[in-house]
Motif scaffolding. Sequence first.
Motif, PDB file in Angstrom:
ATOM      1  N   GLU A  10      -4.088  -0.550  -1.964  1.00 50.51           N
ATOM      2  CA  GLU A  10      -3.054   0.428  -1.655  1.00 50.51           C
ATOM      3  C   GLU A  10      -3.500   1.784  -2.182  1.00 50.51           C
ATOM      4  O   GLU A  10      -3.977   1.891  -3.308  1.00 50.51           O
ATOM      5  CB  GLU A  10      -1.754   0.006  -2.335  1.00 50.51           C
ATOM      6  CG  GLU A  10      -0.608   0.933  -2.085  1.00 50.51           C
ATOM      7  CD  GLU A  10       0.652   0.449  -2.771  1.00 50.51           C
ATOM      8  OE1 GLU A  10       1.735   0.779  -2.272  1.00 50.51           O
ATOM      9  OE2 GLU A  10       0.567  -0.251  -3.806  1.00 50.51           O
ATOM     10  N   TRP A  11      -3.373   2.815  -1.366  1.00 49.87           N
ATOM     11  CA  TRP A  11      -3.801   4.167  -1.760  1.00 49.87           C
ATOM     12  C   TRP A  11      -2.677   5.146  -1.484  1.00 49.87           C
ATOM     13  O   TRP A  11      -2.223   5.277  -0.347  1.00 49.87           O
ATOM     14  CB  TRP A  11      -5.043   4.561  -0.986  1.00 49.87           C
ATOM     15  CG  TRP A  11      -5.622   5.895  -1.338  1.00 49.87           C
ATOM     16  CD1 TRP A  11      -5.699   6.464  -2.585  1.00 49.87           C
ATOM     17  CD2 TRP A  11      -6.240   6.812  -0.452  1.00 49.87           C
ATOM     18  NE1 TRP A  11      -6.338   7.672  -2.512  1.00 49.87           N
ATOM     19  CE2 TRP A  11      -6.676   7.916  -1.206  1.00 49.87           C
ATOM     20  CE3 TRP A  11      -6.482   6.814   0.914  1.00 49.87           C
ATOM     21  CZ2 TRP A  11      -7.331   8.998  -0.639  1.00 49.87           C
ATOM     22  CZ3 TRP A  11      -7.124   7.889   1.478  1.00 49.87           C
ATOM     23  CH2 TRP A  11      -7.548   8.959   0.709  1.00 49.87           C
ATOM     24  N   LEU A  12      -2.221   5.814  -2.531  1.00 49.81           N
ATOM     25  CA  LEU A  12      -1.291   6.931  -2.409  1.00 49.81           C
ATOM     26  C   LEU A  12      -2.125   8.196  -2.565  1.00 49.81           C
ATOM     27  O   LEU A  12      -2.512   8.568  -3.665  1.00 49.81           O
ATOM     28  CB  LEU A  12      -0.206   6.870  -3.487  1.00 49.81           C
ATOM     29  CG  LEU A  12       0.691   5.642  -3.434  1.00 49.81           C
ATOM     30  CD1 LEU A  12       1.565   5.572  -4.665  1.00 49.81           C
ATOM     31  CD2 LEU A  12       1.535   5.671  -2.178  1.00 49.81           C
ATOM     32  N   TRP A  13      -2.478   8.823  -1.445  1.00 48.16           N
ATOM     33  CA  TRP A  13      -3.477   9.882  -1.511  1.00 48.16           C
ATOM     34  C   TRP A  13      -2.978  11.160  -2.159  1.00 48.16           C
ATOM     35  O   TRP A  13      -3.771  11.896  -2.708  1.00 48.16           O
ATOM     36  CB  TRP A  13      -4.117  10.178  -0.161  1.00 48.16           C
ATOM     37  CG  TRP A  13      -3.209  10.761   0.889  1.00 48.16           C
ATOM     38  CD1 TRP A  13      -2.674  12.012   0.906  1.00 48.16           C
ATOM     39  CD2 TRP A  13      -2.770  10.109   2.051  1.00 48.16           C
ATOM     40  NE1 TRP A  13      -1.921  12.174   2.020  1.00 48.16           N
ATOM     41  CE2 TRP A  13      -1.959  11.011   2.760  1.00 48.16           C
ATOM     42  CE3 TRP A  13      -2.986   8.854   2.589  1.00 48.16           C
ATOM     43  CZ2 TRP A  13      -1.360  10.702   3.962  1.00 48.16           C
ATOM     44  CZ3 TRP A  13      -2.383   8.542   3.786  1.00 48.16           C
ATOM     45  CH2 TRP A  13      -1.587   9.457   4.460  1.00 48.16           C
ATOM     46  N   ASP A  14      -1.686  11.442  -2.131  1.00 45.38           N
ATOM     47  CA  ASP A  14      -1.232  12.680  -2.760  1.00 45.38           C
ATOM     48  C   ASP A  14      -1.276  12.612  -4.283  1.00 45.38           C
ATOM     49  O   ASP A  14      -1.442  13.624  -4.950  1.00 45.38           O
ATOM     50  CB  ASP A  14       0.155  13.079  -2.273  1.00 45.38           C
ATOM     51  CG  ASP A  14       1.213  12.039  -2.581  1.00 45.38           C
ATOM     52  OD1 ASP A  14       0.867  10.904  -2.936  1.00 45.38           O
ATOM     53  OD2 ASP A  14       2.408  12.381  -2.439  1.00 45.38           O
ATOM     54  N   SER A  15      -1.173  11.416  -4.843  1.00 44.45           N
ATOM     55  CA  SER A  15      -1.285  11.255  -6.296  1.00 44.45           C
ATOM     56  C   SER A  15      -2.633  10.671  -6.710  1.00 44.45           C
ATOM     57  O   SER A  15      -2.935  10.594  -7.904  1.00 44.45           O
ATOM     58  CB  SER A  15      -0.157  10.366  -6.819  1.00 44.45           C
ATOM     59  OG  SER A  15      -0.228   9.081  -6.235  1.00 44.45           O
ATOM     60  N   GLY A  16      -3.440  10.221  -5.738  1.00 45.33           N
ATOM     61  CA  GLY A  16      -4.756   9.667  -6.037  1.00 45.33           C
ATOM     62  C   GLY A  16      -4.723   8.291  -6.670  1.00 45.33           C
ATOM     63  O   GLY A  16      -5.681   7.875  -7.309  1.00 45.33           O
ATOM     64  N   ASN A  17      -3.633   7.552  -6.501  1.00 47.36           N
ATOM     65  CA  ASN A  17      -3.531   6.210  -7.078  1.00 47.36           C
ATOM     66  C   ASN A  17      -4.099   5.167  -6.131  1.00 47.36           C
ATOM     67  O   ASN A  17      -3.709   5.096  -4.976  1.00 47.36           O
ATOM     68  CB  ASN A  17      -2.073   5.866  -7.376  1.00 47.36           C
ATOM     69  CG  ASN A  17      -1.496   6.686  -8.488  1.00 47.36           C
ATOM     70  OD1 ASN A  17      -2.180   7.024  -9.433  1.00 47.36           O
ATOM     71  ND2 ASN A  17      -0.224   7.014  -8.375  1.00 47.36           N
ATOM     72  N   LEU A  18      -5.016   4.350  -6.644  1.00 52.38           N
ATOM     73  CA  LEU A  18      -5.578   3.205  -5.921  1.00 52.38           C
ATOM     74  C   LEU A  18      -5.200   1.942  -6.678  1.00 52.38           C
ATOM     75  O   LEU A  18      -5.365   1.871  -7.896  1.00 52.38           O
ATOM     76  CB  LEU A  18      -7.107   3.302  -5.871  1.00 52.38           C
ATOM     77  CG  LEU A  18      -7.696   4.384  -4.997  1.00 52.38           C
ATOM     78  CD1 LEU A  18      -9.115   4.691  -5.425  1.00 52.38           C
ATOM     79  CD2 LEU A  18      -7.650   3.961  -3.550  1.00 52.38           C
ATOM     80  N   LYS A  19      -4.676   0.951  -5.957  1.00 53.39           N
ATOM     81  CA  LYS A  19      -4.312  -0.314  -6.586  1.00 53.39           C
ATOM     82  C   LYS A  19      -4.913  -1.449  -5.777  1.00 53.39           C
ATOM     83  O   LYS A  19      -4.761  -1.504  -4.564  1.00 53.39           O
ATOM     84  CB  LYS A  19      -2.798  -0.478  -6.643  1.00 53.39           C
ATOM     85  CG  LYS A  19      -2.380  -1.712  -7.407  1.00 53.39           C
ATOM     86  CD  LYS A  19      -0.893  -2.048  -7.344  1.00 53.39           C
ATOM     87  CE  LYS A  19       0.042  -0.911  -7.358  1.00 53.39           C
ATOM     88  NZ  LYS A  19       1.463  -1.337  -7.356  1.00 53.39           N
ATOM     89  N   ILE A  20      -5.604  -2.368  -6.473  1.00 44.24           N
ATOM     90  CA  ILE A  20      -6.175  -3.548  -5.844  1.00 44.24           C
ATOM     91  C   ILE A  20      -5.435  -4.759  -6.401  1.00 44.24           C
ATOM     92  O   ILE A  20      -5.320  -4.911  -7.625  1.00 44.24           O
ATOM     93  CB  ILE A  20      -7.686  -3.689  -6.126  1.00 44.24           C
ATOM     94  CG1 ILE A  20      -8.441  -2.420  -5.720  1.00 44.24           C
ATOM     95  CG2 ILE A  20      -8.268  -4.875  -5.390  1.00 44.24           C
ATOM     96  CD1 ILE A  20      -8.716  -1.520  -6.873  1.00 44.24           C
ATOM     97  N   ASN A  21      -4.934  -5.632  -5.517  1.00 45.71           N
ATOM     98  CA  ASN A  21      -4.178  -6.796  -5.932  1.00 45.71           C
ATOM     99  C   ASN A  21      -4.843  -8.040  -5.358  1.00 45.71           C
ATOM    100  O   ASN A  21      -5.084  -8.116  -4.156  1.00 45.71           O
ATOM    101  CB  ASN A  21      -2.730  -6.687  -5.445  1.00 45.71           C
ATOM    102  CG  ASN A  21      -1.863  -7.790  -5.985  1.00 45.71           C
ATOM    103  OD1 ASN A  21      -2.221  -8.956  -5.956  1.00 45.71           O
ATOM    104  ND2 ASN A  21      -0.704  -7.416  -6.488  1.00 45.71           N
TER     105      ASN A  21
END
Length: 69
Positions: A10-21
Motif C-alpha cells: 500500500e502506498w500513500l504517495w502524498d505522505s510517502g508511506n509504504l506498507k507491506i503486509n
Amino acid sequence: MKRFEYATVEWLWDSGNLKINYGNRIEETEQGSYNELLNLLNRKGREGWEVVSSSASANWIFWTLKREI
C-alpha cells in the motif's frame, strides 16, 4: 498442484508511506516516493513476488503480490 502465498503493498504517495503486509506475519513499513517504491518492487521481484492486481484512488495505490511456495 501449485501453491502460492500472497502479500499486499500500500502506498500513500502524498505522505510517502509504504506498507507491506504478509498476512499473519509482521508488516513492514517504509518511507519513500517513486524511486523507493520502484526499489521496493524490484526487491520483491528478486524474492520471487509478482504483482497480480492493483487498485488506486485519490492519493492511494494498493497492489496484491503473489509467489509460488
